[in-house]
Design an enzyme around this catalytic site. Structure first.
Site, PDB file in Angstrom:
ATOM      1  N   CYS A  63       0.853  -1.182   0.000  1.00 56.15           N
ATOM      2  CA  CYS A  63       0.000   0.000   0.000  1.00 56.15           C
ATOM      3  C   CYS A  63       0.894   1.239   0.000  1.00 56.15           C
ATOM      4  O   CYS A  63       1.988   1.235   0.557  1.00 56.15           O
ATOM      5  CB  CYS A  63      -0.942   0.091   1.196  1.00 56.15           C
ATOM      6  SG  CYS A  63      -2.044  -1.296   1.336  1.00 56.15           S
ATOM      7  N   ARG A  91       3.638  -0.360  -5.003  1.00 63.17           N
ATOM      8  CA  ARG A  91       3.393  -0.907  -3.665  1.00 63.17           C
ATOM      9  C   ARG A  91       2.049  -1.637  -3.573  1.00 63.17           C
ATOM     10  O   ARG A  91       1.719  -2.204  -2.531  1.00 63.17           O
ATOM     11  CB  ARG A  91       3.424   0.221  -2.623  1.00 63.17           C
ATOM     12  CG  ARG A  91       4.728   0.980  -2.585  1.00 63.17           C
ATOM     13  CD  ARG A  91       4.698   2.049  -1.527  1.00 63.17           C
ATOM     14  NE  ARG A  91       4.554   1.487  -0.212  1.00 63.17           N
ATOM     15  CZ  ARG A  91       5.555   1.018   0.532  1.00 63.17           C
ATOM     16  NH1 ARG A  91       6.771   1.094   0.081  1.00 63.17           N
ATOM     17  NH2 ARG A  91       5.344   0.501   1.704  1.00 63.17           N
ATOM     18  N   TRP A 106      -2.913  -2.608  -1.633  1.00 63.46           N
ATOM     19  CA  TRP A 106      -2.686  -4.023  -1.904  1.00 63.46           C
ATOM     20  C   TRP A 106      -3.504  -4.749  -0.837  1.00 63.46           C
ATOM     21  O   TRP A 106      -3.219  -4.646   0.357  1.00 63.46           O
ATOM     22  CB  TRP A 106      -1.207  -4.379  -1.787  1.00 63.46           C
ATOM     23  CG  TRP A 106      -0.907  -5.780  -2.224  1.00 63.46           C
ATOM     24  CD1 TRP A 106      -0.744  -6.219  -3.507  1.00 63.46           C
ATOM     25  CD2 TRP A 106      -0.738  -6.928  -1.383  1.00 63.46           C
ATOM     26  NE1 TRP A 106      -0.474  -7.569  -3.508  1.00 63.46           N
ATOM     27  CE2 TRP A 106      -0.463  -8.032  -2.219  1.00 63.46           C
ATOM     28  CE3 TRP A 106      -0.795  -7.135  -0.005  1.00 63.46           C
ATOM     29  CZ2 TRP A 106      -0.244  -9.316  -1.738  1.00 63.46           C
ATOM     30  CZ3 TRP A 106      -0.575  -8.427   0.479  1.00 63.46           C
ATOM     31  CH2 TRP A 106      -0.304  -9.500  -0.380  1.00 63.46           C
ATOM     32  N   ASN A 135      -1.309   1.944   5.903  1.00 61.87           N
ATOM     33  CA  ASN A 135      -0.534   0.875   5.276  1.00 61.87           C
ATOM     34  C   ASN A 135      -0.033  -0.015   6.402  1.00 61.87           C
ATOM     35  O   ASN A 135       0.551   0.488   7.365  1.00 61.87           O
ATOM     36  CB  ASN A 135       0.641   1.502   4.502  1.00 61.87           C
ATOM     37  CG  ASN A 135       1.696   0.491   4.117  1.00 61.87           C
ATOM     38  OD1 ASN A 135       1.390  -0.676   3.889  1.00 61.87           O
ATOM     39  ND2 ASN A 135       2.946   0.927   4.051  1.00 61.87           N
ATOM     40  N   GLY A 136      -0.274  -1.312   6.295  1.00 66.79           N
ATOM     41  CA  GLY A 136       0.184  -2.231   7.337  1.00 66.79           C
ATOM     42  C   GLY A 136      -0.920  -3.215   7.687  1.00 66.79           C
ATOM     43  O   GLY A 136      -1.912  -3.337   6.968  1.00 66.79           O
ATOM     44  N   GLU A 192      15.543 -18.530 -10.511  1.00 70.62           N
ATOM     45  CA  GLU A 192      15.200 -17.129 -10.733  1.00 70.62           C
ATOM     46  C   GLU A 192      14.478 -16.964 -12.079  1.00 70.62           C
ATOM     47  O   GLU A 192      13.509 -16.205 -12.194  1.00 70.62           O
ATOM     48  CB  GLU A 192      16.469 -16.268 -10.674  1.00 70.62           C
ATOM     49  CG  GLU A 192      16.304 -14.815 -11.048  1.00 70.62           C
ATOM     50  CD  GLU A 192      15.263 -14.056 -10.224  1.00 70.62           C
ATOM     51  OE1 GLU A 192      14.779 -14.575  -9.217  1.00 70.62           O
ATOM     52  OE2 GLU A 192      14.907 -12.936 -10.627  1.00 70.62           O
ATOM     53  N   LYS A 220      10.759 -15.316 -12.594  1.00 73.61           N
ATOM     54  CA  LYS A 220      10.508 -14.178 -13.496  1.00 73.61           C
ATOM     55  C   LYS A 220       9.370 -14.522 -14.447  1.00 73.61           C
ATOM     56  O   LYS A 220       8.445 -13.735 -14.633  1.00 73.61           O
ATOM     57  CB  LYS A 220      11.735 -13.839 -14.339  1.00 73.61           C
ATOM     58  CG  LYS A 220      12.815 -12.959 -13.842  1.00 73.61           C
ATOM     59  CD  LYS A 220      12.510 -11.632 -13.283  1.00 73.61           C
ATOM     60  CE  LYS A 220      11.862 -11.647 -11.957  1.00 73.61           C
ATOM     61  NZ  LYS A 220      12.650 -11.579 -10.775  1.00 73.61           N
ATOM     62  N   GLU A 235       5.834 -14.906 -12.606  1.00 74.05           N
ATOM     63  CA  GLU A 235       5.200 -13.735 -11.982  1.00 74.05           C
ATOM     64  C   GLU A 235       4.684 -12.730 -12.992  1.00 74.05           C
ATOM     65  O   GLU A 235       3.722 -12.029 -12.720  1.00 74.05           O
ATOM     66  CB  GLU A 235       6.122 -13.064 -10.957  1.00 74.05           C
ATOM     67  CG  GLU A 235       7.288 -12.328 -11.532  1.00 74.05           C
ATOM     68  CD  GLU A 235       8.154 -11.688 -10.448  1.00 74.05           C
ATOM     69  OE1 GLU A 235       7.616 -11.115  -9.511  1.00 74.05           O
ATOM     70  OE2 GLU A 235       9.386 -11.770 -10.572  1.00 74.05           O
ATOM     71  N   HIS A 258      13.824 -37.845 -10.842  1.00 74.64           N
ATOM     72  CA  HIS A 258      13.337 -38.408  -9.579  1.00 74.64           C
ATOM     73  C   HIS A 258      11.855 -38.109  -9.363  1.00 74.64           C
ATOM     74  O   HIS A 258      11.379 -38.135  -8.233  1.00 74.64           O
ATOM     75  CB  HIS A 258      14.185 -37.901  -8.410  1.00 74.64           C
ATOM     76  CG  HIS A 258      15.605 -38.371  -8.492  1.00 74.64           C
ATOM     77  ND1 HIS A 258      15.962 -39.679  -8.280  1.00 74.64           N
ATOM     78  CD2 HIS A 258      16.749 -37.727  -8.815  1.00 74.64           C
ATOM     79  CE1 HIS A 258      17.273 -39.816  -8.450  1.00 74.64           C
ATOM     80  NE2 HIS A 258      17.766 -38.639  -8.783  1.00 74.64           N
ATOM     81  N   LYS A 282       5.400  -4.490  -5.013  1.00 76.59           N
ATOM     82  CA  LYS A 282       6.867  -4.525  -4.996  1.00 76.59           C
ATOM     83  C   LYS A 282       7.434  -4.620  -3.585  1.00 76.59           C
ATOM     84  O   LYS A 282       8.370  -5.356  -3.332  1.00 76.59           O
ATOM     85  CB  LYS A 282       7.401  -3.266  -5.677  1.00 76.59           C
ATOM     86  CG  LYS A 282       8.890  -3.256  -5.747  1.00 76.59           C
ATOM     87  CD  LYS A 282       9.379  -3.092  -7.140  1.00 76.59           C
ATOM     88  CE  LYS A 282      10.851  -3.345  -7.274  1.00 76.59           C
ATOM     89  NZ  LYS A 282      11.122  -4.675  -7.840  1.00 76.59           N
TER      90      LYS A 282
HETATM   91  C1  F6R Z   1      10.382 -10.979  -7.739  1.00 79.76           C
HETATM   92  C2  F6R Z   1      10.447 -10.022  -6.671  1.00 79.76           C
HETATM   93  C3  F6R Z   1      10.235 -10.503  -5.287  1.00 79.76           C
HETATM   94  C4  F6R Z   1      11.201  -9.813  -4.313  1.00 79.76           C
HETATM   95  C5  F6R Z   1      10.852 -10.210  -2.871  1.00 79.76           C
HETATM   96  C6  F6R Z   1      11.832  -9.617  -1.883  1.00 79.76           C
HETATM   97  O1  F6R Z   1      10.653 -10.386  -8.973  1.00 79.76           O
HETATM   98  O2  F6R Z   1      10.637  -8.848  -6.876  1.00 79.76           O
HETATM   99  O3  F6R Z   1      10.352 -11.887  -5.205  1.00 79.76           O
HETATM  100  O4  F6R Z   1      12.501 -10.185  -4.639  1.00 79.76           O
HETATM  101  O5  F6R Z   1       9.566  -9.778  -2.563  1.00 79.76           O
HETATM  102  O6  F6R Z   1      11.841  -8.238  -1.943  1.00 79.76           O
HETATM  103  P1  F6R Z   1      13.046  -7.408  -1.351  1.00 79.76           P
HETATM  104  O7  F6R Z   1      14.242  -7.719  -2.158  1.00 79.76           O
HETATM  105  O8  F6R Z   1      12.612  -5.976  -1.496  1.00 79.76           O
HETATM  106  O9  F6R Z   1      13.192  -7.830   0.071  1.00 79.76           O
END
Ligand code: F6R
Length: 600
Positions: free
Chosen positions: A2, A27, A73, A99-100, A477, A481, A484, A500, A595
């Site tokens: 948020c 956010r 969010w 927010n929280g 990774e 990517k 998501e 396996h 994010k």
């Molecule tokens: C994936 C992504 C998330 C963040 C995760 C940790 O693309 O962005 O998986 O890596 O939420 O976020 P931080 O690095 O801000 O702690």
């Protein structure tokens, strides 16, 4: 998660609020709203959608010089107009954004609000109703606000408007981020300075459990029990242009493209005038004393930690464990005698990681945070910080932060190896520079990866990325990517592990993308590709020059074997980007995500 913006000044507030909220959409973007206050009262506009829709719904003729806004969010209650913020008290006198997560909201409702009919399913609404109930008892808004904050448990960043006082925004915070921006004839509040850089570059930090009274020409910070706190502001050193897309269609592509330059900047930031690595002596010494390093992170940052482990163990010879933050908190392993904790977090705000930091600090263990955001919670609360110098990362899918984290971990490991007197058989900064040039050459071949994405992902429902050794971690990774942002179900797998069980999922046309950058497993991963080919998979092999074989799909120029993830991830990022684009997905704002993940 948020985002909050509040403004009090002499000009109309709408534009500051809306522009700020647009920048905070990373956010969360489930729903949004603003409340402005003028002589006619509070004007509340909310939408079950994004800021662009909110902008359209706002009456441009209504002017006000004080207001608060929110982009949500959803945690408690689905995305809807009634659940979106701002929320109002029963009488309409108080209007609040939050927010929280309020953990004791059931208790507060039962104890204080059993006579109040709530209009939403949120934990937020109970805060504004509680403030009104407490105000009814005391007729003192500040006292009611402080008392309410004392009663809340959980995380909050809050801004409150009182309809009877158009000259003040009440602000409070605990665990969730919130800053006060200072200007001439105006002040503002924001979840992140990048949202309001157009207005000011000067900010005041708010500590947990403080209350801030924000007026047009004055800001007063006090503790919950009323002690006034003096704090100097600081200047944020981010160029406002860095938060714009510029000529790019998406932040994600801009951020992928920035990686080579960013690696060069990291090299510059962490070397002294003689060209040698320079880090804080205390970090080096504390880490060199450790008998084991524990890395704590989530998502992409966790994946960077997996790479960091290999690099540190090979270069600095210290054993490393990498843990998912949300698991570590509630199932702490037996710790070694002299542990050293490294928190890896792009945002520096991830609640899962912070929960662990609080625990390990209480145990007295030293902690280093690797983050992109100076002044972030994890940075402030750890003993040491190393900045990523990646510049603001705005796309929800993390790209440049991942490569920055690996580069900084590599530099750190070399610094510690030097401290321990361990010899190195390569020039680390030179090798990082080589990796930056190779990244550049990959980025120049975007069309190749665009074509590959069409071929592999246009219609598929699932996909596998396989690798061994460091390539396995990059495969994880790559899968994150892809899933998501394109919503294709994807798994990153250890090549040898497929047989396996998981190989049962391979059928005609299943895309399997293999990475081969490590000599000792080159032939083995090629064997794994044969196994899935025999079962009808559609395969692609991305190998490193020197290990390539005829018919490999793409060959990456050679870099130092420990730094291959820096370059092999670039095709993975581009594949995910183009797959999402081709499937019509919202690349920068994938569904259900945000994010900065500030809830556990
Ligand atoms: C994936 C992504 C998330 C963040 C995760 C940790 O693309 O962005 O998986 O890596 O939420 O976020 P931080 O690095 O801000 O702690």
């Amino acid at each position: 998660m948020c985002g909050i913006v509040g403004y009090i000044g002499v000009n109309d507030t709408k534009d500051v609020l809306l522009t700020g909220l647009e920048k905070l959409e990373y956010r969360g973007y489930d729903s949004a709203g603003i409340a402005t206050l003028n002589q006619e009262g509070v004007h509340l506009v909310k939408v079950n959608g994004r800021i662009a829709e909110l902008r359209e719904k706002i009456d441009p003729t209504i002017r006000a010089t004080i207001g608060i806004g929110h982009t949500r969010w959803a945690t408690h209650g689905k995305p809807s107009v009634s659940n979106s913020h701002p929320h109002q008290s029963v009488s309409g006198r108080f209007t609040l954004v939050h927010n929280g997560v309020i953990e004791n909201y059931d208790e507060i409702r039962e104890h204080y609000l059993n006579h109040v009919t709530l209009k939403s399913e949120t934990d937020t609404e109970i805060i504004v109703q509680l403030i009104e109930v407490l105000f009814d008892q005391t007729q003192d808004v500040l006292a009611a606000f402080s008392q309410a904050m004392e009663l809340l448990t959980g995380s909050y960043a809050i801004a409150l408007l009182d309809q009877e006082n158009p000259d003040l925004i009440y602000v409070a915070k605990n665990k969730s981020p919130l800053l006060v921006g200072l200007g001439e004839n105006f002040n503002l509040v924001t979840s992140d300075a990048i949202a309001t850089l157009k207005e000011t570059d000067t900010y005041l930090e708010i500590e947990d459990q403080e209350i801030v009274l924000v007026e047009r020409n004055q800001v007063m910070i006090q503790t919950l029990n009323g002690t006034v706190v003096e704090r100097d502001p600081y200047v944020v050193e981010i160029d406002a242009g860095e938060t714009e897309k510029g000529t790019y269609d998406h932040f994600m592509l801009k951020e992928i493209d920035q990686q080579p330059l960013m690696i060069r900047k990291i090299i510059q930031e962490y070397q002294d005038h003689t060209g040698k690595i320079k880090l804080d002596d205390h970090i080096r010494e504390a880490m060199a004393e450790a008998d084991r390093i524990y890395m704590i992170a989530a998502g992409t940052s966790y994946h960077a930690g997996l790479i960091g482990k290999q690099i540190i163990e090979k270069i600095a010879h210290i054993p490393v464990e990498v843990h998912i933050a949300s698991e570590f908190s509630y199932q702490m392993p037996l710790l070694s005698e002299k542990p050293f904790f490294i928190y890896i977090s792009q945002s520096g705000e991830t609640a899962d990681s912070r929960a662990v930091l609080v625990q390990t600090k209480a145990l007295g263990h030293p902690a280093l945070t690797l983050t992109n955001v100076s002044g972030s919670t994890l940075s402030r609360e750890a003993d040491f910080t190393l900045l990523l110098h990646a510049g603001p990362e705005i796309a929800v899918a993390s790209t440049k932060a991942y490569t920055a984290q690996i580069a900084v971990l590599a530099i750190l490991s070399i610094d510690v190896a030097n401290q321990l007197g361990l010899p190195l058989d390569f020039d680390p900064l030179k090798e990082l520079a080589v990796a930056a040039s190779v990244m550049e050459s990959l980025i120049d071949q975007k069309d190749m990866f665009k074509g590959m994405a069409t071929d592999l992902f246009q219609t598929t429902r699932n996909a596998f990325f396989i690798g061994r050794n460091l390539d396995f971690s990059v495969a994880q990774e790559a899968a994150l990517k892809l899933k998501e942002i394109s919503y294709i179900q994807a798994e990153g797998f250890a090549g040898g592990e497929l047989k396996h069980g998981t190989i049962a999922l391979i059928e005609k046309g299943t895309p399997v993308i293999a990475l081969s950058t490590q000599e000792n497993v080159n032939l083995l991963i090629r064997g794994n590709i044969q196994e899935v080919l025999a079962r009808g998979a559609k395969t692609a092999m991305i190998s490193m020059s020197g290990l390539e074989k005829e018919h490999d799909t793409f060959v990456i120029p050679q870099v130092h074997p420990l730094l291959t993830p820096l370059v092999s991830v670039v095709p993975m990022q581009l594949l995910a980007y183009y797959a999402a684009l081709q499937r019509g997905c919202d690349v920068d704002k994938p569904r259900n995500l945000a994010k900065s993940v500030t809830v556990e």
